[in-house]
Design an enzyme around this catalytic site. Structure first.
Site, PDB file in Angstrom:
ATOM      1  CB  CYS A 138      -0.940  -0.001   1.204  1.00  0.00           C
ATOM      2  SG  CYS A 138      -2.021   1.457   1.250  1.00  0.00           S
ATOM      3  CD  GLU A 213      -3.274  -1.629  -1.912  1.00  0.00           C
ATOM      4  OE1 GLU A 213      -4.165  -1.071  -2.585  1.00  0.00           O
ATOM      5  OE2 GLU A 213      -2.781  -1.121  -0.895  1.00  0.00           O
TER       6      GLU A 213
END
Length: 225
Positions: A138, A213
């Site tokens: 991230c 993600e």
């Protein structure tokens, strides 16, 4: 972007999962300006909730950190998330008529639940390094995406978002996290991490977080009517 030495090795080991995340259709359509605003706002609402849990994970890293410099680095990241990055979400949504109280009341999507609880579980079940590796896609992925869109975008429709993640402040966070990961790897598994018996587990954690993600971007696109 390189971001140290461990991150590029993990990124390479993740194979196709990495470009599936960083070159996702959601990302590319931000650069062209073709991403519908409804999809972007749906993503922002979920990402606001994500950042709350992500901040908790970095706070957990403070308690897992081996020494004061590492504690300070993790605490600084908590501050950057809560007091800087989330401002983008609040301001953008407010401009669209969505107050912060409504953001807080947003039902959490299953993709947000899956990703944030995975990261927190890595932190609770593993050690400091396990948690850092779960957090890395991230933090460092958004840094990579931001700089790529800064250089490639053909529209300014999402210029504020791009500027946030390509900006010096966020890039400084990325550099600090990369240094922290490299230092932790050197201390815990030595100068040749890819030769360590632990490397396969770290790659699996990194790849799973990367897949989550990409699923988050999928969720954003599905939010478009």
């Amino acid at each position: 972007m390189s971001y140290g030495t461990t991150f590029p090795a993990l990124r390479a080991a993740a194979g196709g999962h990495w470009p599936a995340y960083t070159r996702h259709a959601f990302v590319r359509s931000m650069g062209t300006g073709e991403l519908p605003s409804a999809a972007f706002l749906h993503y922002l609402r979920q990402d606001y909730l994500f950042l709350i849990h992500f901040s908790r994970a970095w706070a957990l890293a403070v308690t897992k950190a081996p020494d004061l410099p590492a504690m300070r680095a993790c605490a600084a990241t908590v501050h950057a998330l809560l007091d800087e990055e989330m401002k983008l979400h609040v301001a953008t949504c407010a401009a669209a008529g969505i107050p912060e109280a409504e953001l807080l009341a947003t039902p959490e999507a299953v993709e947000c639940v899956a990703y944030t609880r995975f990261v927190l579980d890595c932190g609770h079940a593993g050690d400091f390094l396990d948690l850092l590796v779960a957090l890395a896609p991230c933090v460092l992925g958004y840094g990579e995406i931001g700089t790529a869109l800064r250089d490639e975008a053909t529209s300014d429709a999402y210029a504020d978002w791009i500027a946030t993640y390509a900006g010096d402040e966020y890039q400084g966070v990325c550099e600090g996290v990369a240094v922290l990961i490299d230092r932790t790897v050197a201390e815990r598994i030595g100068p040749a991490p890819e030769a360590s018996p632990r490397w396969a587990s770290l790659v699996e954690t990194f790849a799973t977080a990367t897949r989550l993600e990409a699923a988050f971007w999928d969720m954003g696109l599905r939010g478009c009517p």
